[in-house]
Design a protein around this motif. Structure first.
Motif, short mmCIF file in Angstrom:
data_model
loop_
_atom_site.label_atom_id
_atom_site.label_comp_id
_atom_site.label_asym_id
_atom_site.label_seq_id
_atom_site.Cartn_x
_atom_site.Cartn_y
_atom_site.Cartn_z
N TYR A 1 -7.76 -52.63 55.50
CA TYR A 1 -8.12 -51.40 54.78
C TYR A 1 -6.97 -50.40 54.82
N LEU A 2 -6.79 -49.77 53.66
CA LEU A 2 -5.82 -48.68 53.56
C LEU A 2 -6.56 -47.35 53.65
N TYR A 3 -6.12 -46.53 54.57
CA TYR A 3 -6.74 -45.21 54.78
C TYR A 3 -5.86 -44.13 54.18
N ILE A 4 -6.48 -43.28 53.33
CA ILE A 4 -5.79 -42.11 52.77
C ILE A 4 -6.29 -40.89 53.51
N GLU A 5 -5.41 -40.26 54.31
CA GLU A 5 -5.81 -39.11 55.14
C GLU A 5 -7.07 -39.43 55.94
N LYS A 6 -7.04 -40.58 56.65
CA LYS A 6 -8.08 -41.00 57.59
C LYS A 6 -9.39 -41.40 56.91
N LYS A 7 -9.38 -41.60 55.60
CA LYS A 7 -10.57 -42.07 54.90
C LYS A 7 -10.25 -43.38 54.19
N PRO A 8 -11.10 -44.44 54.32
CA PRO A 8 -10.81 -45.73 53.68
C PRO A 8 -10.95 -45.64 52.16
N TRP A 9 -9.89 -46.05 51.44
CA TRP A 9 -9.91 -45.99 49.98
C TRP A 9 -9.71 -47.36 49.33
N PHE A 10 -8.83 -48.20 49.93
CA PHE A 10 -8.50 -49.48 49.32
C PHE A 10 -8.58 -50.59 50.37
N ARG A 11 -8.72 -51.83 49.82
CA ARG A 11 -8.64 -53.03 50.65
C ARG A 11 -7.54 -53.93 50.08
N GLY A 12 -6.89 -54.69 50.96
CA GLY A 12 -5.78 -55.51 50.50
C GLY A 12 -5.38 -56.57 51.51
N SER B 1 10.39 -56.06 54.22
CA SER B 1 9.60 -55.07 54.95
C SER B 1 8.13 -55.43 54.87
N MET B 2 7.37 -55.01 55.87
CA MET B 2 5.93 -55.22 55.85
C MET B 2 5.33 -54.45 54.68
N ALA B 3 4.32 -55.05 54.01
CA ALA B 3 3.71 -54.42 52.85
C ALA B 3 2.25 -54.82 52.77
N VAL B 4 1.51 -54.13 51.94
CA VAL B 4 0.10 -54.41 51.69
C VAL B 4 -0.11 -54.53 50.19
N LYS B 5 -0.72 -55.61 49.78
CA LYS B 5 -1.08 -55.81 48.38
C LYS B 5 -2.52 -55.35 48.17
N ILE B 6 -2.72 -54.36 47.30
CA ILE B 6 -4.05 -53.81 47.08
C ILE B 6 -4.85 -54.75 46.18
N ASN B 7 -6.04 -55.12 46.65
CA ASN B 7 -6.93 -56.00 45.90
C ASN B 7 -8.09 -55.25 45.22
N GLY B 8 -8.36 -54.08 45.69
CA GLY B 8 -9.47 -53.30 45.11
C GLY B 8 -9.76 -52.07 45.94
N SER B 9 -10.66 -51.27 45.44
CA SER B 9 -11.05 -50.06 46.16
C SER B 9 -12.25 -50.34 47.06
N LEU C 1 0.52 -37.21 50.94
CA LEU C 1 -0.64 -37.74 51.65
C LEU C 1 -0.19 -38.87 52.58
N GLU C 2 -0.88 -39.01 53.69
CA GLU C 2 -0.56 -40.05 54.67
C GLU C 2 -1.39 -41.30 54.40
N ILE C 3 -0.75 -42.46 54.28
CA ILE C 3 -1.44 -43.74 54.05
C ILE C 3 -1.25 -44.61 55.29
N THR C 4 -2.36 -45.13 55.79
CA THR C 4 -2.34 -45.95 57.01
C THR C 4 -3.04 -47.28 56.73
N ALA C 5 -2.41 -48.40 57.13
CA ALA C 5 -3.02 -49.73 57.01
C ALA C 5 -3.62 -50.09 58.36
N LYS C 6 -4.92 -50.38 58.37
CA LYS C 6 -5.63 -50.68 59.61
C LYS C 6 -5.90 -52.17 59.69
N LEU C 7 -5.29 -52.82 60.68
CA LEU C 7 -5.43 -54.26 60.84
C LEU C 7 -6.79 -54.63 61.45
N GLY C 8 -7.22 -53.90 62.43
CA GLY C 8 -8.47 -54.20 63.09
C GLY C 8 -8.65 -53.33 64.32
#
Length: 333
Positions: free
Chosen positions: A302-313, A321-329, A266-273
């Motif tokens: 927000y983290l997008y799983i296959e173009k759908k928002p699933w998590f926030r972090g 390396s750049m990373a995202v810490k997941i805080n919740g769904s 699955l493709e995971i994308t972090a969206k800054l704004g």
């Protein structure tokens, strides 16, 4: 107890015997009035009732469609009904034909098979004369004298055109179950010369009754056994596949389903704004320029799983390396 019967008991006994004899006579009359066909144990039936029922349903729909089609084509009130679907030896079908009957041969094969078989279609001659008369501009009357000369070349050509009109309808009737290719081959004027099927081969005869004006007749369709064997083999394979699929769906637990898909990618994308920028500003962008995303610095991304928002972090770094810490769904937000 006395062993002597009274007169009333004797009368009752005689009446019951008389009524029983009458019932037997009525039963004999009912049996004799019904058409009974002897079962030949030397040549048992090849196809079960369930398989013949499938053929029945296909051609029942076919009869209904061509009834409407012929009515609109010839502007006459046609009534086509399926009378029977029966299994026979080919010689039984051939012997029942007259020497002046016309047989239309139709090349038939399954889409995934290279074997080519021929279906035979025979329409009652007086029915064909009535339809040809209508197609030539007549009122659709049948005269006995017109049938004595046989079919002319023009009438045979019209016969062929009519068959080419109703064959695609037969293909559509089969299309609901499987892909069966039908193509008109030729018209045989002498049914005794048709040797495409062995005399002892099992065939299935579809009998359609046809009524137009005051003329009644039949359309007989002969389906060769080799074609039906391929058809029923195809249905058996499809049934096995469906049963296996249904069994898997019924028995598979959520853990088994998850286990079967856990290795999927699955493709995971972090969206800054987001930001809207004019084309002229994009054209003038250069290294060092800053684009305002209109979002607070410490806000969640927000983290997008296959173009759908699933998590926030939160954005950060991990081992350089750049990373995202997941805080919740997103659903729990």
């Amino acid at each position: 107890m006395s062993n002597i019967l009274t007169q009333s008991q004797i009368d009752e006994l005689l009446n019951s015997v008389k009524e029983g004899a009458m019932n037997e006579e009525q039963l004999d009359d009912e049996v004799s009035s019904k058409k009974i066909r002897k079962y030949d144990f030397h040549t048992p039936k090849k196809y079960t009732k369930d398989r013949l029922k499938l053929i029945f349903s296909i051609y029942e729909n076919y009869a209904r469609v061509i009834s409407s089609y012929l009515t609109s084509l010839l502007r006459l009130n046609f009534n086509v009904e399926l009378m029977d679907v029966e299994e026979q030896r080919y010689y039984e079908f051939n012997n029942a034909l007259n020497d002046d009957d016309l047989i239309a041969l139709v090349d038939t094969k399954l889409s995934d098979s290279e074997e080519n078989e021929q279906i035979m279609v025979q329409i009652s001659n007086h029915t064909m004369y009535t339809m040809i008369d209508r197609m030539l501009g007549g009122v659709g009357d049948y005269e006995e004298e017109s049938a004595t000369h046989g079919f002319t070349d023009i009438e045979l050509s019209i016969y062929e055109v009519l068959l080419k009109h109703i064959l695609p309808i037969m293909k559509d009737a089969w299309q609901n179950y499987l892909d069966l290719n039908l193509e008109f081959a030729k018209i045989e004027s002498n049914p005794r010369l048709v040797q495409t099927i062995g005399s002892d081969e099992i065939v299935v005869i579809v009998i359609l009754s046809i009524e137009l004006n005051e003329t009644t007749g039949q359309i007989n369709i002969c389906l060769p056994g080799r074609l039906l064997d391929n058809v029923f083999t195809f249905f058996e394979k499809m049934r096995e596949v469906n049963n296996k699929r249904k069994t898997f769906q019924d028995e598979a637990s959520p853990e088994e389903i998850l286990s079967s898909i856990k290795d999927s990618t699955l493709e995971i994308t972090a969206k800054l704004g987001e930001a809207q920028v004019l084309m002229k500003d994009i054209y003038q962008l250069k290294a060092g320029d800053v684009i305002n995303l209109k979002k607070p610095q410490d806000s969640d991304i927000y983290l997008y799983i296959e173009k759908k928002p699933w998590f926030r972090g939160k954005m950060g770094t991990h081992r350089g390396s750049m990373a995202v810490k997941i805080n919740g769904s997103v659903n729990n937000q």
